[in-house]
Design an enzyme around this catalytic site. Structure first.
Site, PDB file in Angstrom:
ATOM      1  CG  HIS A 117      -1.386  32.141  17.113  1.00  8.32           C
ATOM      2  ND1 HIS A 117      -0.286  31.327  16.955  1.00  8.32           N
ATOM      3  CD2 HIS A 117      -1.733  32.059  18.421  1.00  8.32           C
ATOM      4  CE1 HIS A 117       0.008  30.758  18.122  1.00  8.32           C
ATOM      5  NE2 HIS A 117      -0.856  31.185  19.025  1.00  8.32           N
ATOM      6  CG  HIS A 163       6.271  31.841  21.432  1.00  4.11           C
ATOM      7  ND1 HIS A 163       6.239  30.681  20.699  1.00  4.11           N
ATOM      8  CD2 HIS A 163       5.175  31.805  22.225  1.00  4.11           C
ATOM      9  CE1 HIS A 163       5.172  29.977  21.041  1.00  4.11           C
ATOM     10  NE2 HIS A 163       4.518  30.639  21.953  1.00  4.11           N
TER      11      HIS A 163
END
Length: 574
Positions: A117, A163
């Site tokens: 992830h 991110h």
């Protein structure tokens, strides 16, 4: 003990490895039983391998090879010291070294897949650097699913990985892709899936299609723009790269995004125990609401502007149909897809739709990912996904702790290739497994913890206590379905670098196919937190019966040079 006396004792200890006097009494008795005139010759060792180690196919040649491998001893046989050296040696591991042995010709949906992830993050989810280094490390460990969040760069003319809406520093997409190509098949020749979280305009989607095609060339698996009717097998996709993402959507300018999405990720970054928080019991409810930052868009996004060449790259289509949970879990006989849920979404769905989730995962792929508030890159109990058939239980591979140890342990199986064939009960179309039903005990695992050694080689002599030897205890238990999960503890042995616990534990197993043996060693500290002394997790499905040397790992999952335990494993019928 004075500091000076302790140093003398410690130096004396370091000059000598294990001696016969430190061998457990049971080991001495077994040696007497299978030896003659102080030597265990080939015939006696072969009988020991068959009867105690349960190596039914062991030959005289196997026994001779063991005798030959224990250097500096009589080639005719093993004396007690040599026998003890063999048992505690690297040639006597707890898992069978049999490589890839699962059937690899079933559809991808029939396998648990080693999944990362936010694979590009070097640390926490809010402010760490983005880099290709954690991607390389994950691939070297056998991870088969790499996740990349792709965004326009600052000048909107190229693509970065970062991110989004955080302070993480970007890395160029091309750098990540080149590293994936270089390291994809170092640890395993089975396919690597790249899951993309796409935040791009159509023109940048077209650019990504060009970059991906040029980087991977012929090893890219591209079935075209239509959804597959059934997933191909890992065997047919060896050394291939697969792209998985939701159908493209319009890029939304970051300024239009509400600040609350950023706020939802701001959690308290507290200190965990030195070895990570205990794995949460699946029976414990987690009722906190959570914004899931990589939740998928409706499948209707296919109608939004998109680059056709980009859509053509997608082999595993992802997305959620409009409607409730029932619609999400509907199985389409004409096509297969990937569905994503956060750990919390899965926990809530499992209460009312457990069997439907298992049914869905027989043909389709379910990806489970950490909740958005795990800003420290911690992880969750992976069993919530595995017991419902979820193939992609996505973990923050850069975060350390007990949950990640379970992930490491699970994927030691099947030669560490990153693909594990799911147990038949999760694939049986005629009788769908109900994870909430408590099953009868299938087998009982007896575990004896004899002793441990090696800390005086891998740790500084004042690491645990400044003026005295350490006070070690071991924790042994099972991670599995809720009824099987338990941890037990040995007594604490004071002032001993080579602790001999000689304690036996029993673990009834209702679903041994999903069970992991958890082993930890800690050093008791009366005034502060106990010190970490090593850990490992072993898949029960490949655990070897008999007396075995069990190497321990650091918190990061790296094997120590010398620290190991001597243990015995026995499977008995209930």
């Amino acid at each position: 003990m004075s500091k000076q006396t302790y140093r003398v004792c410690f130096c004396f200890r370091r000059r000598f490895r294990l001696t016969v006097s430190e061998a457990p009494e049971e080991i001495k008795k077994l040696f007497e039983q299978y030896s003659e005139n102080g030597f265990m010759i080939v015939d006696g060792l072969q009988r020991f391998l068959v009867e105690v180690q349960k190596e039914e196919k062991a030959t005289r040649e196997d026994a001779q090879n063991i005798i030959d491998s224990v250097k500096h001893f009589n080639r005719k046989g093993l004396n007690l010291e040599a026998f003890f050296k063999y048992l505690f040696g690297d040639i006597n591991p707890p898992l069978a070294s049999i490589g890839v042995h699962h059937d690899m010709n079933a559809p991808l949906s029939h396998y648990f897949i080693h999944t990362g992830h936010n694979s590009y993050l070097t640390g926490n989810q809010l402010s760490s650097d983005c880099s290709d280094v954690p991607i390389i490390n994950a691939l070297k460990r056998g991870v088969r699913v790499i996740e990349l969040d792709i965004w326009p760069n600052s000048t909107k003319d190229n693509v970065d990985v970062l991110h989004g809406r955080t302070l993480t520093t970007p890395v160029e997409l091309i750098k990540c892709l080149r590293s994936i190509k270089e390291y994809a098949f170092v640890a395993s020749e089975y396919p690597v899936v790249i899951t993309l979280e796409d935040h791009l305009t159509p023109d940048l989607q077209a650019k990504v299609a060009e970059i991906v095609t040029q980087t991977f060339g012929d090893i890219l698996f591209s079935p075209g723009s239509e959804c597959l009717q059934e997933f191909p097998s890992p065997e047919s996709l060896k050394k291939r790269i697969i792209i998985s993402t939701k159908p493209p959507k319009e890029y939304l300018e970051a300024k239009e995004v509400k600040d609350k999405e950023n706020e939802s990720r701001k959690g308290k970054v507290g200190d965990e125990e030195a070895w990570g928080k205990e794995v949460r019991d699946l029976n414990e409810a987690d009722d906190k609401d959570d914004e899931d930052e990589d939740d998928e868009e409706d499948l209707d996004d296919e109608d939004k502007p998109q680059a056709p060449e980009y859509k053509g790259l997608i082999a595993i289509h992802a997305g959620k149909p409009k409607g409730g949970l029932g619609e999400c879990l509907k199985v389409d006989p004409d096509k297969v897809r990937r569905l994503s849920m956060s750990e919390q979404q899965l926990e809530k769905a499992a209460v009312t739709h457990g069997k439907e989730i298992v049914w869905f995962t027989q043909r389709n792929i379910l990806r489970v990912y950490p909740k958005g508030t795990r800003v420290t890159s911690s992880n969750y109990n992976p069993l919530i996904g595995w017991m419902h058939g979820a193939q992609m239980v996505a973990f923050n591979m850069q975060g350390y702790g007990r949950s990640l140890w379970l992930m490491h342990g699970m994927f030691k199986a099947n030669g560490g290739c990153g693909y594990l064939k799911k147990p038949y009960f999760l694939l049986n179309p005629n009788e769908v497994f109900d994870p909430r039903v408590e099953l009868p005990v299938k087998k009982i695992l007896k575990v004896t913890v004899y002793m441990g050694e090696g800390w005086y080689y891998d740790f500084h002599h004042t690491h645990f206590d400044t003026y005295s030897p350490p006070d070690f205890y071991a924790r042994v238990g099972i991670a599995g379905v809720p009824v099987d999960s338990v941890m037990k503890k040995t007594k604490t042995l004071e002032d001993n670098w080579v602790p001999s616990w000689n304690e036996e534990f029993e673990f009834p197993l209702t679903v041994p196919e999903l069970a992991l043996l958890r082993i930890e060693v800690h050093e008791y500290d009366m005034s502060e937190k106990d010190d970490f002394g090593g850990q490992t997790c072993l898949p029960i499905s490949e655990l070897r019966s008999g007396i075995r040397a069990v190497p321990l790992n650091s918190r990061k999952g790296d094997k120590y040079n010398a620290v190991k335990l001597l243990m015995r494993f026995e499977f008995v019928n209930p």
